[in-house]
Design a protein around this motif. Sequence first.
Motif, short mmCIF file in Angstrom:
data_model
loop_
_atom_site.label_atom_id
_atom_site.label_comp_id
_atom_site.label_asym_id
_atom_site.label_seq_id
_atom_site.Cartn_x
_atom_site.Cartn_y
_atom_site.Cartn_z
N VAL A 115 11.30 -10.10 28.99
CA VAL A 115 12.02 -10.37 27.73
C VAL A 115 13.52 -10.24 27.93
O VAL A 115 14.31 -11.09 27.49
CB VAL A 115 11.54 -9.41 26.62
N SER A 116 13.95 -9.18 28.63
CA SER A 116 15.39 -8.93 28.80
C SER A 116 16.05 -10.00 29.66
O SER A 116 17.21 -10.35 29.45
CB SER A 116 15.62 -7.55 29.42
N VAL A 117 15.31 -10.52 30.64
CA VAL A 117 15.89 -11.54 31.53
C VAL A 117 15.85 -12.92 30.89
O VAL A 117 16.83 -13.67 30.90
CB VAL A 117 15.14 -11.56 32.89
N ASN A 118 14.70 -13.27 30.32
CA ASN A 118 14.53 -14.64 29.80
C ASN A 118 15.25 -14.86 28.48
O ASN A 118 15.62 -15.99 28.15
CB ASN A 118 13.04 -14.93 29.62
N TYR A 119 15.45 -13.80 27.70
CA TYR A 119 16.08 -13.93 26.39
C TYR A 119 17.22 -12.92 26.27
O TYR A 119 17.37 -12.23 25.25
CB TYR A 119 15.05 -13.71 25.27
N GLY A 120 18.03 -12.82 27.33
CA GLY A 120 19.07 -11.81 27.41
C GLY A 120 20.12 -11.88 26.32
O GLY A 120 20.68 -10.85 25.93
N SER A 121 20.40 -13.08 25.78
CA SER A 121 21.47 -13.21 24.78
C SER A 121 20.98 -12.97 23.36
O SER A 121 21.76 -12.92 22.43
CB SER A 121 22.09 -14.61 24.86
N THR A 122 19.63 -12.81 23.17
CA THR A 122 19.09 -12.57 21.83
C THR A 122 19.02 -11.07 21.54
O THR A 122 19.14 -10.23 22.43
CB THR A 122 17.68 -13.18 21.72
N GLU A 123 18.80 -10.77 20.27
CA GLU A 123 18.67 -9.37 19.87
C GLU A 123 17.45 -8.73 20.54
O GLU A 123 17.47 -7.56 20.94
CB GLU A 123 18.54 -9.27 18.34
N GLU A 124 16.38 -9.52 20.67
CA GLU A 124 15.15 -9.00 21.30
C GLU A 124 15.40 -8.67 22.77
O GLU A 124 14.92 -7.66 23.29
CB GLU A 124 14.01 -10.02 21.15
N GLY A 125 16.15 -9.55 23.45
CA GLY A 125 16.47 -9.31 24.86
C GLY A 125 17.30 -8.05 25.04
O GLY A 125 17.10 -7.28 25.99
N LYS A 126 18.25 -7.82 24.13
CA LYS A 126 19.10 -6.63 24.21
C LYS A 126 18.29 -5.35 23.93
O LYS A 126 18.51 -4.32 24.57
CB LYS A 126 20.26 -6.76 23.21
N LYS A 127 17.33 -5.45 22.99
CA LYS A 127 16.48 -4.29 22.71
C LYS A 127 15.63 -3.94 23.93
O LYS A 127 15.48 -2.77 24.31
CB LYS A 127 15.58 -4.58 21.51
N ALA A 128 15.06 -4.98 24.54
CA ALA A 128 14.23 -4.76 25.73
C ALA A 128 15.05 -4.14 26.85
O ALA A 128 14.58 -3.23 27.55
CB ALA A 128 13.62 -6.10 26.18
#
Length: 739
Positions: free
Chosen positions: A717-730
Amino acid sequence: MKITYKIPLLLTIFGFIYACGPKKDSIIRRNYQALTTKYNVLFNGKEAFRKGIENINTNYKDDWFQRLPIEPIVFEEDKIAVPKFNSGPGAGFGGNNNDDKKELTTFDKAEEKAVKAIQKHGMNINGIERNRQIDNAYLLLGKSRYYQQRFIPAIEAFNYVIASYPGADLINETKVWRAKANIRNDNEERAIESMKLLLIVKDTLERDLPEKIKEQGYTALAMAYIKSDSLQKAKESLSFATRTLKNKEQGARNLFILGQMYAAENKKDSASMVFKKLIDFKKAPYKYKIHANIELAKNSPNDSTSTIVLKTLDKLIKNRDNRPYLDELYYQKAVLLLKNDSIDLAIENYNKSLRAKNAGDKQKTFTYEKLGNLSFKDSKYINASAYYDSVMQISKDSLDLRIRRVKRKHKNLASLIKFEETVTVNDSIIKIASLSKEDQKQFFEDYISKIKKADEDAAQLRLNQLAFGNSNAGLLSGGKGKWYFYNAQSLNFGKTEFQKVWGTRKLEDNWRWSEKATIGNNTKDSAKVSKVNVRYNLDTYLSGIPTEKEAIDSLKTSRNDALYELGLIYKEQFKNLNLAKKRLERVAKLQPKKELILPINWHLYQIYTTQQDLDKANTYKNVILTQYPDTKFAQVILNPSKKIKEDEVKIDEVETTYKEMYYLYKDNKYAEVISSINEFTPTIVNSNLLPKFELLKAYAIGKNENKEAYVKALEYVSVNYGSTEEGKKAKAILGKLTN
C-alpha cells in the motif's frame, strides 16, 4: 415723515408676496411659483443629484475581468437608515426623529430640495396641482431615493407622478425609473411587463417615443433580463439600446457589456464588431475604448489577424496617455505571443506587466498565475511555487475558484520543494565534507570574498542613494540645502548603516580588513563588531562541517529518502515520468536503505513499461523476480489481473461495497474481508477508492495473519499508493513496526 413714505412701500411688497403665494390660483401665482421652483430650489437639487452621479462614475472601480454591471453602482444588502423629510403624497411619511444631525450626502441634499419644492411651492388647489414644476420635484425625489437604496419610497414617488400627472412630458422617463426600482426590489417580472408595455405596446399619447427614452427603456429591460438570467433577451435589449447612443456614458457601457456577452458565447466575430463600434464611438469615455481594444486582442480569431492586433497593442503601449493601462496591455500582448509560441517574448511581457506603474492587484494575480503555469509546464517547480505564492499573497478573495485552484497547486508543490531543498543542501554539505582541509579552507575563503564584495556594493549603493536622491540645490546655492552632508538625519542614518555592516573603523588604508574593526578597549563595541562580522569568520564555516561518519551517513540517508519521495511525487502526482526516472535511478545508485530497493525497482519498472522501453523495464522486472519472488509485486508481474474500465462499476456501488466490507472488518470477520477484497478489487483497478480497499485488507491481514504478512501488505500500500492518505498511513505504521 420718512416712516410715512415707507409704509406704502412695505404694503406693496406684502401685497406682491400675498399675490404670488401658493394658496390661491392665479396666473401670477402659478408663474411665480413655477419660476421660483425651477431656478431656485429644484436647480440646487438637480445640481446636487448631478454631482452624486459624477461621484459614482468617478469612484466606481470596474472589474474588467468580469462582465460589467449595467449600472456602475453597488447597493449594500444592509443599508443604514438615512434621514427622511416631511412632504406631501408620494414623498414618504413622518419626519426625521433623530436629533443627531448627520452630514448629508449629495443625494440626501437632492431629496431635501425636492421635498422643499413640494412643501413650499406646491399649489394643490381643489385636488389639482397648479405648479407645473412639482412633477419634476417628485421625479427628483424618487431618483434621489433610488440612489440611497430606498426603493419602496422611490416607487411611491414614481407612482404618484404617473397617477397624478399622466400627461406630463416626463411620464415615460418616470416609468423607466420605476422599472429600475422594481428590479432593485427583486420584482423584475413587473419591470419587464411595464417596459414591454412602454416600448412595444406604447401606452403613451406620443406616436413614437423619443430616442433618449427608448435607449433608457431598453437598458432597463436588459437589466431586468440579466437579473432573471434571460441572457439572450438581455442581448436583444442591449442591441436595441445601442442603436442611438444618446447617453455617451451609458451607451459606451452597454456596448462593452454586449461585446462581453458575445465573447462569453465564443461568438468572436459578433464580439469584435461590437468592440469596433465602441472604439469608433467618438464621444465614448476613454476607459471603455482602451478596454475595447484589449477585448479585441482577446478575441483575435487566428494567427493572421493576431499580427495586426499585436501592432495595435504596440501602438497603444507607446502612447503616453495609456500609462494607467500598461499592465493590461503588456499582459494581453504576452497572451497573444504565447498563442504564437513565442514563449520567451511572452515571459518578457508578463514581467513588464508586473513592473508597470500602478498595476492592479487582480491583474497581477493573473500574470503571476500565467508565469507559474509556464514554469510548471517547463518542470521548474520551485519557480512555479514562488509565482503561485505571489498570487495568494496578493489576492484578497479566498472564495474565488481560480484562487482556490492556485492554492491547491501551491500546496501540492510544498512537499516537493521541501524534498528538493533537502537534496540540494545535503549534497552540498556532503561534497564539502569530502574535500581536504586545504580545499575546504580555499572554498570558504572564496565564498567570504564574494559576500564581502556584495555587502560593500550594497553599502555604497545606499550611500549613493542618500547622497544624490535629492536635488543639488543646497550645494549650488552655497547654503545648507538638500545635499547629503548638510542633512543631519541622512548623515546619521548613513553612519548607522555603515557601522551595521563594517563596525567602528579608523580612516586608513585597507580599512575593510576584519582586524581593523576593533578600536580601543570598548568591550561593547568589540562585541557588536564581532557579532556583525561573524559572516566573514572562516572558523565559523569550517567548524560547521560534519566530520563524524555517523553525521555524514545521516545526511546521506535523509538525502536518499528525499530522492525517493521526489520520484514518487513526480511519478504519481505530477505525471512527470522523466524527472521521476532521474530521481529514482539516482537514488538506486547511492546505496539506499534495504527497504527502498524493492519499491525503487517496482516504480522504475512501471515507468519504463509506460514509456514502452521494454529492455529497461525487463532489467528492473528481473531484479524483483529474482531477489523478491515472494512479494506481491512479483505476483502482479507474473499474474497481471484483467483490467476492467472504471465506468463498468458505478461509484455508488463501489462505496456500498466498501461499507459492507468495513462492517465485516468491525465484526472481526477478517478472513472474509480478505477474500472479498481479493475478488472485488480486480473489477475497480481505476477507481479512486482502490487504496481504501487495499489498506482495509492490510488491516485484516494484520489481525488474521502473522507480522511478516502484515508488513508485506502495508509495504504494498505504501509503495503503490504513496501519494494518497492511505499510502501515508501505511508508511507511518511500517515505521512503528520496523523500529
